[in-house]
Enzyme design. Structure first.
Site, PDB file in Angstrom:
ATOM      1  CB  SER A  97      39.361  44.338  29.110  1.00  0.00           C
ATOM      2  OG  SER A  97      39.792  43.387  30.046  1.00  0.00           O
ATOM      3  CE  LYS A 171      42.897  41.475  31.016  1.00  0.00           C
ATOM      4  NZ  LYS A 171      41.499  41.673  31.395  1.00  0.00           N
ATOM      5  CE  LYS A 240      38.041  43.914  25.134  1.00  0.00           C
ATOM      6  NZ  LYS A 240      37.485  44.210  26.455  1.00  0.00           N
TER       7      LYS A 240
END
Length: 297
Positions: A97, A171, A240
Site C-alpha cells: 500500500s 486502494k 497510513k
C-alpha cells in the site's frame, strides 16, 4: 512457459505476503522469497518455496513486493541491492500500500534500468489472502498488466484500474471509505446498544437496508461481536492508507473535510491504543470512551 518463466521473486512474507507466496507455490510457481524475519523464510520453505538470504537474491523476471509502505519499497529496490540484480525486461509488481505519486517516481527510476513496474495493492485482508479471493487493483500499461495478471490472478480477482499509480491511489481511497464506514457504523451501533437494541438484530436489519457496508456485513459480525478484534489488518496501516488518500487529495487541491476529520479521529484512537492494535479495536476504544463520558455525566 519455460522453467525460468515460472520463477517469481517475492519480498515481504508477513501476515499478507506469507499466504500469498504460499498460494503461488501451490499453483506451480518457483517462489524465491525473502523477509528479514527468519521464521517467515522458514515458513516459506515448508510450503514449497525457496527462501533466499537477501532481497537481491529474490531477483527474477517477475518480482512481487508486499511491504508496509513506500519507504520500505524504495529501500528494498534501491538500497537493498534488488534493482542491480534485475535484468532489463524484468517486471516489479508492487502489491504494497504505497503512495501513488511516489510509485510513479519509482516507476521512472526503474525504467532507467529497463525494468517495468505495476502497482497491484489488494483488499480482502488475511482471510482473502489465504482463500485467494483478494480484490487486486492493478495500475500499469496494458502489456505489463497482462503480464502481471499471469502471476497475481492466482491470488484473487484482478481489476486493471489505470496507469501506474492508479492502483495505489484507488486502494488508499478505498481504505479511507472503509475506515470512515467503520467509525460511523460503530457510533451508530453503540447508540443502538445504549438504547437497548440487540447488536445482532441491528446488523441483520441494517444489512437488509441502505446503511449496510463492509463494516456491517463483515467487520462487526466477524471481528467485533465475537470479541476477537483480529481482522489481521492493523490500525497503524489503516491510518497510513487514510493519510495517503487525504494527502493525494491535498496535492490535487481537492477539499476532503470529512476525510480529514476521519484521519484526525483515527489518529486519536491510534495514540490511545497499543502500537500493534488491529484496526477493528477502534470499536473497543469507542465503547470505553462512551462509557467514560456516561460516567462523567
Amino acid at each position: 512457459m519455460t522453467e525460468a518463466d515460472r520463477r517469481v521473486g517475492f519480498v515481504g512474507l508477513g501476515k499478507m505476503g506469507a499466504p500469498m507466496a504460499a498460494r503461488l507455490a501451490r499453483a506451480g510457481w518457483e517462489v524465491r522469497g525473502y523477509d528479514p524475519v527468519e521464521n517467515a523464510r522458514t515458513a516459506l520453505s515448508a510450503v514449497g518455496g525457496v527462501p533466499v538470504a537477501s532481497a537481491g537474491d529474490a531477483a527474477a523476471d517477475t518480482v512481487v513486493l508486499m511491504l508496509p509502505d513506500s519507504n520500505v519499497v524504495e529501500a528494498v529496490l534501491f538500497e537493498g541491492g534488488l534493482v542491480e540484480q534485475l535484468a532489463p525486461g524484468s517486471l516489479v509488481i508492487d502489491m504494497s500500500s504505497s503512495a501513488p505519486l511516489r510509485t510513479q517516481a519509482v516507476a521512472e527510476r526503474l525504467a532507467e534500468h529497463g525494468v517495468g513496474l505495476v502497482d497491484a495493492p489488494v483488499s480482502g485482508g488475511v482471510t482473502g489472502a489465504v482463500a485467494g479471493t483478494l480484490t487486486i487493483m492493478l495500475g500499469g500499461s496494458e502489456t505489463d498488466a497482462a503480464r502481471a495478471s499471469l502471476v497475481v490472478s492466482h491470488l484473487g480477482r484482478v481489476r486493471h484500474v489505470g496507469p501506474v499509480g492508479a492502483g495505489h491511489a484507488l486502494k488508499a481511497l478505498n481504505n479511507l471509505l472503509s475506515a470512515t464506514h467503520l467509525w460511523a457504523t460503530s457510533e451508530a451501533m453503540l447508540v443502538g446498544e445504549r438504547f437497548g437494541l440487540d447488536a445482532a438484530t441491528m446488523l441483520a436489519a441494517i444489512n437488509a437496508s441502505s446503511g449496510r457496508s463492509g463494516s456491517t456485513e463483515k467487520k462487526w459480525p466477524d471481528f467485533v461481536l465475537p470479541g476477537g478484534f483480529d481482522s489481521g489488518f492493523s490500525l497503524a496501516l489503516m491510518l497510513k492508507d487514510m493519510k495517503i488518500a487525504t494527502d493525494l487529495a491535498h496535492s490535487l487541491d481537492i477539499p476532503v473535510e470529512l476525510g480529514d476529520a476521519a484521519v484526525g479521529r483515527w489518529a486519536e484512537a491510534s495514540a490511545n491504543l497499543p502500537s500493534d492494535a488491529d484496526h477493528t479495536e477502534i470499536v473497543r476504544w469507542l465503547r470505553a470512551s462512551a462509557a467514560s463520558d456516561s460516567r462523567a455525566v
